[in-house]
Scaffold this motif. Structure first.
Motif, PDB file in Angstrom:
ATOM      1  N   LEU A   1      39.084 -72.052 -29.011  1.00 25.14           N
ATOM      2  CA  LEU A   1      38.916 -71.618 -27.650  1.00 25.14           C
ATOM      3  C   LEU A   1      37.576 -72.016 -26.900  1.00 25.14           C
ATOM      4  O   LEU A   1      36.945 -71.994 -27.328  1.00 25.14           O
ATOM      5  CB  LEU A   1      39.678 -70.381 -27.202  1.00 25.14           C
ATOM      6  CG  LEU A   1      40.120 -69.577 -28.193  1.00 25.14           C
ATOM      7  CD1 LEU A   1      40.522 -68.296 -27.647  1.00 25.14           C
ATOM      8  CD2 LEU A   1      41.615 -70.151 -28.123  1.00 25.14           C
ATOM      9  N   ASP A   2      37.861 -72.708 -25.145  1.00 27.04           N
ATOM     10  CA  ASP A   2      37.200 -72.996 -24.549  1.00 27.04           C
ATOM     11  C   ASP A   2      36.475 -71.985 -24.008  1.00 27.04           C
ATOM     12  O   ASP A   2      36.919 -71.613 -23.895  1.00 27.04           O
ATOM     13  CB  ASP A   2      37.678 -73.638 -23.519  1.00 27.04           C
ATOM     14  CG  ASP A   2      36.236 -74.001 -22.192  1.00 27.04           C
ATOM     15  OD1 ASP A   2      35.910 -75.341 -23.110  1.00 27.04           O
ATOM     16  OD2 ASP A   2      36.632 -73.874 -21.666  1.00 27.04           O
ATOM     17  N   VAL A   3      34.770 -71.587 -24.099  1.00 25.93           N
ATOM     18  CA  VAL A   3      34.400 -70.775 -23.908  1.00 25.93           C
ATOM     19  C   VAL A   3      34.025 -70.050 -23.291  1.00 25.93           C
ATOM     20  O   VAL A   3      34.360 -68.843 -22.142  1.00 25.93           O
ATOM     21  CB  VAL A   3      32.594 -70.423 -23.953  1.00 25.93           C
ATOM     22  CG1 VAL A   3      31.423 -69.838 -24.072  1.00 25.93           C
ATOM     23  CG2 VAL A   3      31.928 -70.948 -25.671  1.00 25.93           C
TER      24      VAL A   3
ATOM     25  N   ASN B   1      23.481 -71.986 -26.282  1.00 29.72           N
ATOM     26  CA  ASN B   1      23.498 -70.753 -26.408  1.00 29.72           C
ATOM     27  C   ASN B   1      24.824 -70.191 -25.650  1.00 29.72           C
ATOM     28  O   ASN B   1      24.649 -70.300 -23.782  1.00 29.72           O
ATOM     29  CB  ASN B   1      22.282 -69.779 -25.427  1.00 29.72           C
ATOM     30  CG  ASN B   1      22.432 -68.267 -25.514  1.00 29.72           C
ATOM     31  OD1 ASN B   1      22.781 -67.506 -26.392  1.00 29.72           O
ATOM     32  ND2 ASN B   1      22.212 -67.555 -24.808  1.00 29.72           N
ATOM     33  N   LYS B   2      25.795 -69.513 -26.034  1.00 29.40           N
ATOM     34  CA  LYS B   2      26.728 -69.054 -25.348  1.00 29.40           C
ATOM     35  C   LYS B   2      26.588 -69.130 -23.979  1.00 29.40           C
ATOM     36  O   LYS B   2      26.071 -67.936 -23.951  1.00 29.40           O
ATOM     37  CB  LYS B   2      27.879 -69.062 -26.195  1.00 29.40           C
ATOM     38  CG  LYS B   2      28.641 -69.535 -27.101  1.00 29.40           C
ATOM     39  CD  LYS B   2      29.895 -69.112 -27.826  1.00 29.40           C
ATOM     40  CE  LYS B   2      29.754 -67.642 -28.682  1.00 29.40           C
ATOM     41  NZ  LYS B   2      30.795 -67.685 -29.707  1.00 29.40           N
ATOM     42  N   ASN B   3      27.251 -69.041 -23.008  1.00 33.32           N
ATOM     43  CA  ASN B   3      27.436 -68.370 -22.080  1.00 33.32           C
ATOM     44  C   ASN B   3      28.865 -68.369 -21.011  1.00 33.32           C
ATOM     45  O   ASN B   3      29.067 -69.540 -20.786  1.00 33.32           O
ATOM     46  CB  ASN B   3      26.247 -68.396 -21.216  1.00 33.32           C
ATOM     47  CG  ASN B   3      26.172 -67.971 -19.789  1.00 33.32           C
ATOM     48  OD1 ASN B   3      26.696 -67.234 -19.369  1.00 33.32           O
ATOM     49  ND2 ASN B   3      24.510 -67.864 -18.999  1.00 33.32           N
ATOM     50  N   ARG B   4      29.855 -67.293 -20.811  1.00 32.93           N
ATOM     51  CA  ARG B   4      30.898 -67.702 -20.125  1.00 32.93           C
ATOM     52  C   ARG B   4      31.135 -67.723 -18.766  1.00 32.93           C
ATOM     53  O   ARG B   4      31.894 -68.089 -18.145  1.00 32.93           O
ATOM     54  CB  ARG B   4      31.364 -66.202 -20.819  1.00 32.93           C
ATOM     55  CG  ARG B   4      32.617 -66.189 -21.788  1.00 32.93           C
ATOM     56  CD  ARG B   4      33.033 -65.345 -22.663  1.00 32.93           C
ATOM     57  NE  ARG B   4      33.913 -65.616 -23.648  1.00 32.93           N
ATOM     58  CZ  ARG B   4      33.092 -65.245 -24.696  1.00 32.93           C
ATOM     59  NH1 ARG B   4      31.752 -64.439 -24.585  1.00 32.93           N
ATOM     60  NH2 ARG B   4      33.911 -65.341 -26.181  1.00 32.93           N
TER      61      ARG B   4
ATOM     62  N   LEU C   1      29.999 -74.983 -18.942  1.00 32.58           N
ATOM     63  CA  LEU C   1      29.590 -75.573 -19.960  1.00 32.58           C
ATOM     64  C   LEU C   1      29.730 -75.043 -20.816  1.00 32.58           C
ATOM     65  O   LEU C   1      30.432 -75.364 -21.821  1.00 32.58           O
ATOM     66  CB  LEU C   1      28.149 -75.990 -19.565  1.00 32.58           C
ATOM     67  CG  LEU C   1      28.047 -77.284 -19.659  1.00 32.58           C
ATOM     68  CD1 LEU C   1      26.279 -78.093 -19.222  1.00 32.58           C
ATOM     69  CD2 LEU C   1      28.405 -79.000 -19.902  1.00 32.58           C
ATOM     70  N   GLY C   2      30.396 -73.323 -20.821  1.00 28.17           N
ATOM     71  CA  GLY C   2      29.925 -72.787 -21.247  1.00 28.17           C
ATOM     72  C   GLY C   2      28.880 -72.026 -22.348  1.00 28.17           C
ATOM     73  O   GLY C   2      28.709 -71.589 -23.007  1.00 28.17           O
ATOM     74  N   HIS C   3      28.007 -72.917 -22.049  1.00 34.81           N
ATOM     75  CA  HIS C   3      26.955 -72.783 -22.503  1.00 34.81           C
ATOM     76  C   HIS C   3      25.217 -73.264 -21.983  1.00 34.81           C
ATOM     77  O   HIS C   3      25.650 -73.470 -21.017  1.00 34.81           O
ATOM     78  CB  HIS C   3      26.711 -74.106 -23.912  1.00 34.81           C
ATOM     79  CG  HIS C   3      26.497 -74.982 -23.927  1.00 34.81           C
ATOM     80  ND1 HIS C   3      27.655 -75.827 -23.908  1.00 34.81           N
ATOM     81  CD2 HIS C   3      25.292 -75.405 -23.414  1.00 34.81           C
ATOM     82  CE1 HIS C   3      27.381 -77.036 -23.454  1.00 34.81           C
ATOM     83  NE2 HIS C   3      25.834 -76.520 -23.519  1.00 34.81           N
ATOM     84  N   GLU C   4      24.348 -72.508 -22.068  1.00 37.22           N
ATOM     85  CA  GLU C   4      23.112 -72.996 -21.873  1.00 37.22           C
ATOM     86  C   GLU C   4      21.729 -73.116 -22.802  1.00 37.22           C
ATOM     87  O   GLU C   4      22.424 -73.047 -23.508  1.00 37.22           O
ATOM     88  CB  GLU C   4      22.320 -71.868 -21.019  1.00 37.22           C
ATOM     89  CG  GLU C   4      21.742 -70.726 -22.103  1.00 37.22           C
ATOM     90  CD  GLU C   4      21.227 -69.087 -21.121  1.00 37.22           C
ATOM     91  OE1 GLU C   4      20.452 -69.717 -20.337  1.00 37.22           O
ATOM     92  OE2 GLU C   4      20.901 -68.468 -21.880  1.00 37.22           O
TER      93      GLU C   4
ATOM     94  N   ILE D   1      18.144 -64.053 -26.363  1.00 35.39           N
ATOM     95  CA  ILE D   1      19.424 -63.888 -26.306  1.00 35.39           C
ATOM     96  C   ILE D   1      19.952 -62.615 -27.351  1.00 35.39           C
ATOM     97  O   ILE D   1      19.067 -61.843 -27.621  1.00 35.39           O
ATOM     98  CB  ILE D   1      19.614 -65.306 -26.861  1.00 35.39           C
ATOM     99  CG1 ILE D   1      19.865 -65.563 -28.695  1.00 35.39           C
ATOM    100  CG2 ILE D   1      19.326 -66.685 -26.775  1.00 35.39           C
ATOM    101  CD1 ILE D   1      20.142 -66.152 -29.383  1.00 35.39           C
ATOM    102  N   VAL D   2      21.053 -62.668 -26.997  1.00 37.16           N
ATOM    103  CA  VAL D   2      21.889 -61.482 -27.633  1.00 37.16           C
ATOM    104  C   VAL D   2      22.493 -62.055 -28.373  1.00 37.16           C
ATOM    105  O   VAL D   2      23.067 -63.106 -28.379  1.00 37.16           O
ATOM    106  CB  VAL D   2      22.594 -61.021 -26.146  1.00 37.16           C
ATOM    107  CG1 VAL D   2      23.833 -59.918 -27.180  1.00 37.16           C
ATOM    108  CG2 VAL D   2      21.983 -60.049 -25.052  1.00 37.16           C
ATOM    109  N   MET D   3      22.708 -61.727 -29.578  1.00 39.42           N
ATOM    110  CA  MET D   3      22.982 -62.066 -31.286  1.00 39.42           C
ATOM    111  C   MET D   3      24.696 -61.053 -31.057  1.00 39.42           C
ATOM    112  O   MET D   3      24.882 -60.281 -31.804  1.00 39.42           O
ATOM    113  CB  MET D   3      22.281 -61.873 -32.029  1.00 39.42           C
ATOM    114  CG  MET D   3      20.725 -62.448 -32.838  1.00 39.42           C
ATOM    115  SD  MET D   3      21.052 -64.620 -32.337  1.00 39.42           S
ATOM    116  CE  MET D   3      21.768 -64.617 -33.679  1.00 39.42           C
ATOM    117  N   ASN D   4      25.111 -62.048 -30.242  1.00 36.94           N
ATOM    118  CA  ASN D   4      26.995 -61.501 -29.957  1.00 36.94           C
ATOM    119  C   ASN D   4      27.766 -63.156 -29.980  1.00 36.94           C
ATOM    120  O   ASN D   4      28.156 -63.803 -29.449  1.00 36.94           O
ATOM    121  CB  ASN D   4      26.914 -61.392 -28.964  1.00 36.94           C
ATOM    122  CG  ASN D   4      28.569 -60.799 -28.275  1.00 36.94           C
ATOM    123  OD1 ASN D   4      29.017 -60.062 -29.646  1.00 36.94           O
ATOM    124  ND2 ASN D   4      29.373 -60.616 -27.278  1.00 36.94           N
TER     125      ASN D   4
END
Length: 204
Positions: A43-45, A109-112, A116-119, A141-144
């Motif tokens: 899925l797209d973040v 780093n994933k960021n919803r 872009l869905g990430h930084e 970062i949060v390891m999630n």
């Protein structure tokens, strides 16, 4: 899964190797005792829009569990793409025998909350043991659900490895990577396409 349950975890990316496209992600968060995996959909973040669905693997994962440091080299599964994902999504793996400490990297780093869905976070190689690579992030970062995230060589833009795990050491986040060289070695072997119902399943 075979029992009709769905899980929502991990991260994946797409590579272009020899003109063929493969999805790549980690093995360690997959359940090899669930009776098989019917399909994996990425899925797209930010939007959670489906980007690609996989029903087979290129060969089988070397092991269902990653318990020892040396097992980290086997923490991957390759998923052939039946249809290409959106243009520009495919990355390239880098074949380097060892990375020097201090090699600069980029970590998406994933960021919803971002389009872009990430930084992008800067990182550096701490040590390369051959079977695993340890890197230090420049920011916390949060390891999630980060397992399977690729890290890119800042000089070449190619993938050096993907996240197996992470921990905090002296106030910094240290990630352990499955090296891209391990995935390339697997791609260099003769492999059969195997249904995920068979490949993501405990062997008897």
């Amino acid at each position: 899964w075979a029992n009709s349950m769905s899980t929502f975890q991990g991260t994946g990316y797409v590579i272009n190797h020899g003109g063929k496209l493969y999805g790549v992600t980690s093995v360690h968060f997959l359940d090899f005792d669930a009776g098989g995996l019917r399909a994996a959909t990425w899925l797209d973040v930010p939007t959670e829009r489906p980007l690609a669905t996989f029903r087979a693997s290129f060969g089988r994962p070397a092991r269902p569990t990653i318990t020892r440091p040396r097992d980290v080299a086997d923490d991957f599964v390759l998923l052939p793409c039946n249809a290409p994902p959106e243009e520009g999504l495919a990355l390239q793996l880098e074949q380097v025998a060892r990375y020097e400490p201090g090699t600069r990297l980029w970590f998406p780093n994933k960021n919803r909350q971002l389009e872009l869905g990430h930084e992008w976070i800067d990182a550096t190689v701490v040590e390369d043991l051959g079977h695993l690579i340890r890197v230090k992030l420049s920011a916390g970062i949060v390891m999630n659900s980060q397992s399977g995230s690729p890290l890119l060589n800042a000089a070449t833009g190619k993938v050096i490895g993907m996240v197996n795990g992470g921990e905090e050491e002296r106030g910094a986040i240290i990630l352990t990577l499955c090296p891209a060289r391990s995935v390339l070695k697997h791609l260099g072997r003769r492999q059969e396409l195997t249904s995920l119902m068979t490949s993501i399943r405990r062997r008897r």
